[in-house]
Enzyme design. Structure first.
Site, PDB file in Angstrom:
ATOM      1  N   GLU A   4     -86.164 -11.687   6.868  1.00 40.95           N
ATOM      2  CA  GLU A   4     -86.698 -11.136   8.121  1.00 40.95           C
ATOM      3  C   GLU A   4     -88.202 -10.900   8.026  1.00 40.95           C
ATOM      4  O   GLU A   4     -88.769 -10.832   6.939  1.00 40.95           O
ATOM      5  CB  GLU A   4     -86.037  -9.789   8.412  1.00 40.95           C
ATOM      6  CG  GLU A   4     -84.537  -9.880   8.520  1.00 40.95           C
ATOM      7  CD  GLU A   4     -83.987  -9.066   9.670  1.00 40.95           C
ATOM      8  OE1 GLU A   4     -84.424  -9.241  10.806  1.00 40.95           O
ATOM      9  OE2 GLU A   4     -83.114  -8.244   9.390  1.00 40.95           O
ATOM     10  N   LYS A  53     -78.412  -1.454  12.754  1.00 42.40           N
ATOM     11  CA  LYS A  53     -79.726  -0.885  13.057  1.00 42.40           C
ATOM     12  C   LYS A  53     -79.730   0.610  12.745  1.00 42.40           C
ATOM     13  O   LYS A  53     -79.640   1.453  13.647  1.00 42.40           O
ATOM     14  CB  LYS A  53     -80.031  -1.156  14.543  1.00 42.40           C
ATOM     15  CG  LYS A  53     -81.472  -1.540  14.811  1.00 42.40           C
ATOM     16  CD  LYS A  53     -81.642  -2.198  16.150  1.00 42.40           C
ATOM     17  CE  LYS A  53     -83.029  -2.057  16.694  1.00 42.40           C
ATOM     18  NZ  LYS A  53     -84.128  -2.507  15.855  1.00 42.40           N
ATOM     19  N   ARG A 107     -73.842  -4.033  19.553  1.00 44.54           N
ATOM     20  CA  ARG A 107     -74.466  -3.827  18.245  1.00 44.54           C
ATOM     21  C   ARG A 107     -74.566  -2.335  17.916  1.00 44.54           C
ATOM     22  O   ARG A 107     -74.394  -1.913  16.762  1.00 44.54           O
ATOM     23  CB  ARG A 107     -75.850  -4.503  18.221  1.00 44.54           C
ATOM     24  CG  ARG A 107     -76.439  -4.602  16.833  1.00 44.54           C
ATOM     25  CD  ARG A 107     -77.676  -5.478  16.803  1.00 44.54           C
ATOM     26  NE  ARG A 107     -78.752  -4.928  17.608  1.00 44.54           N
ATOM     27  CZ  ARG A 107     -79.880  -5.591  17.882  1.00 44.54           C
ATOM     28  NH1 ARG A 107     -80.063  -6.818  17.434  1.00 44.54           N
ATOM     29  NH2 ARG A 107     -80.822  -5.038  18.608  1.00 44.54           N
TER      30      ARG A 107
HETATM   31  N1  PLP Z   1     -84.599  -7.605  12.824  1.00 45.54           N
HETATM   32  C1  PLP Z   1     -84.910  -6.308  12.730  1.00 45.54           C
HETATM   33  C2  PLP Z   1     -84.921  -5.679  11.383  1.00 45.54           C
HETATM   34  C3  PLP Z   1     -85.198  -5.568  13.891  1.00 45.54           C
HETATM   35  O1  PLP Z   1     -85.526  -4.276  13.812  1.00 45.54           O
HETATM   36  C4  PLP Z   1     -85.163  -6.203  15.147  1.00 45.54           C
HETATM   37  C5  PLP Z   1     -85.443  -5.451  16.366  1.00 45.54           C
HETATM   38  O2  PLP Z   1     -84.585  -5.025  17.061  1.00 45.54           O
HETATM   39  C6  PLP Z   1     -84.837  -7.567  15.191  1.00 45.54           C
HETATM   40  C7  PLP Z   1     -84.565  -8.229  14.017  1.00 45.54           C
HETATM   41  C8  PLP Z   1     -84.762  -8.271  16.483  1.00 45.54           C
HETATM   42  O3  PLP Z   1     -83.569  -7.984  17.172  1.00 45.54           O
HETATM   43  P1  PLP Z   1     -83.496  -8.072  18.732  1.00 45.54           P
HETATM   44  O4  PLP Z   1     -83.913  -9.445  19.114  1.00 45.54           O
HETATM   45  O5  PLP Z   1     -82.068  -7.820  19.052  1.00 45.54           O
HETATM   46  O6  PLP Z   1     -84.403  -7.046  19.278  1.00 45.54           O
HETATM   47  C1  COI Z   2     -87.173  -3.712  18.476  1.00 43.77           C
HETATM   48  O1  COI Z   2     -87.598  -4.865  18.530  1.00 43.77           O
HETATM   49  O2  COI Z   2     -86.581  -3.190  19.409  1.00 43.77           O
HETATM   50  C2  COI Z   2     -87.352  -2.899  17.285  1.00 43.77           C
HETATM   51  O3  COI Z   2     -86.448  -2.212  16.931  1.00 43.77           O
HETATM   52  C3  COI Z   2     -88.656  -2.858  16.676  1.00 43.77           C
HETATM   53  C4  COI Z   2     -89.082  -1.452  16.383  1.00 43.77           C
HETATM   54  C5  COI Z   2     -88.682  -1.052  15.012  1.00 43.77           C
HETATM   55  C6  COI Z   2     -90.528  -1.231  16.669  1.00 43.77           C
END
Ligand code: PLP
Ligand code: COI
Length: 333
Positions: A214, A178, A76
């Protein structure tokens, strides 16, 4: 006395930094300084050329430490960097740098029984003296880690969220990657939501504003009244590694039907349980959603719902090494 872990920054022994110049990355090194000296004309400062990841290291019952699906974060991160014209980091190099950074801070990984973790924050920024709007020629790739507890509080306590009246991402913009800009765009509504007593803001799709996307910095999922694991898809949702893992657990361990489908904000009566999931959020049950002054309370609002609880126990069980890792998601370091 038992140590309390929150979600605030504390300095660890070392962090990783690697620099890109003249078309190539250097070897990178672990440094003790957690501050940077930057050109005031860095593209990260003016044009938002910044990417990051979030992942965790977990202390197993036997004292060893493991990562959870680090290659997914590496993939990612590569996609995010490419989207904003930054030089991608090879996936092996990314994972190796994460491992070396965690190893050098191993005594900061909280004890197994605390259920706290070492949060790992890889990031990349455009640096160097620039003025015009174009990708920089120089970059920094870094990794910082911090011991953390929960982001939203205990999983046993469902939270209330409120629908945002602004978007975090454009329909064909950068919501699926991200980049820092997505988070800057969400700060105002998140702060407003918190001031009003909600845990976070919930974002709708940026085209019709009728479908759930989200929850702040986490994906949304629900368990329908007929026992299906339901989660929305959209080009502006970040593909959560936690959500992907929950879908696999729901399907292959709990033998539940899975559906990736629209969830209309005005039609929530078919949902029994709702939750936010992500690395920081882990699994946070949602008690209610407020939209245009109307509060929809989910049946499972007083405590974590029974299916969400099973998912929580299986996911965190695998992450912490309590439950067999049936799909080889963990990497001992
Ligand atoms: N959506 C957003 C906008 C996020 O910042 C995150 C955090 O990383 C997630 C979803 C969850 O993703 P992950 O499960 O890969 O941490
Ligand atoms: C994560 O879950 O890793 C995120 O990026 C959340 C963060 C913005 C606090």
């Amino acid at each position: 006395m038992e140590k309390k872990y929150g979600f605030a920054y504390t300095k660890t022994h070392v962090n990783f930094v690697s620099y890109y110049k003249d078309g190539a990355w250097d070897e990178g090194q672990l440094v003790t300084d957690d501050t940077l000296t930057l050109s005031k004309m860095s593209t990260s400062l003016h044009y938002g050329q910044e990417a990051f990841e979030g992942m965790k290291a977990y202390r197993r019952p036997d004292g060893d430490v493991q990562l959870f699906r680090p290659y997914e974060n590496a993939k990612r991160f590569k996609m995010t960097c490419e989207r904003i014209m930054m030089p991608a980091i090879d996936e092996e190099v990314f994972v190796r740098a994460v491992i070396n950074t965690v190893r050098a801070n191993i005594d900061f990984v909280p004890p197994h029984d605390s259920r706290a973790t070492l949060y790992i924050r890889p990031y990349m920024i455009g640096i160097g003296h620039n003025l015009g709007l174009k990708p920089s020629n120089e970059y920094l790739f870094g990794i910082v880690c911090v011991p953390v507890g929960t982001y939203f509080g205990p999983a046993s306590k469902p939270v209330d969220v409120i629908v945002s009246d602004v978007d975090r991402a454009a329909p064909n913009g950068t919501g699926h990657v991200k980049v820092g800009g997505n988070y800057a765009a969400s700060l105002m509504v998140q702060s407003r939501a918190k001031q009003m007593g909600y845990a976070d803001a919930l974002f709708l799709d940026p085209i019709s504003h009728t479908k759930i996307e989200e929850v702040g910095a986490a994906n949304f999922f629900a368990i329908t009244k007929d026992g299906t694991y339901l989660t929305p898809t959209s080009p502006s949702i970040l593909k959560s590694i936690t959500n992907m893992s929950l879908m696999t657990i729901a399907e292959h361990v709990l033998h539940m039907p899975i559906s990736r489908d629209d969830i209309l904000i005005d039609h929530l009566d078919h949902l029994e349980e709702a939750g936010a999931c992500g690395t920081a959020a882990i699994i946070t049950p949602i008690a209610s959603i407020t939209h245009h002054g109307k509060k929809h309370v989910f049946p499972a609002h007083e405590t974590i719902g029974k299916t969400t609880k099973k998912l929580y126990e299986l996911l965190t069980g695998i992450q912490f090494g309590d439950v067999p890792d049936f799909d080889h998601w963990t990497l001992k370091i």
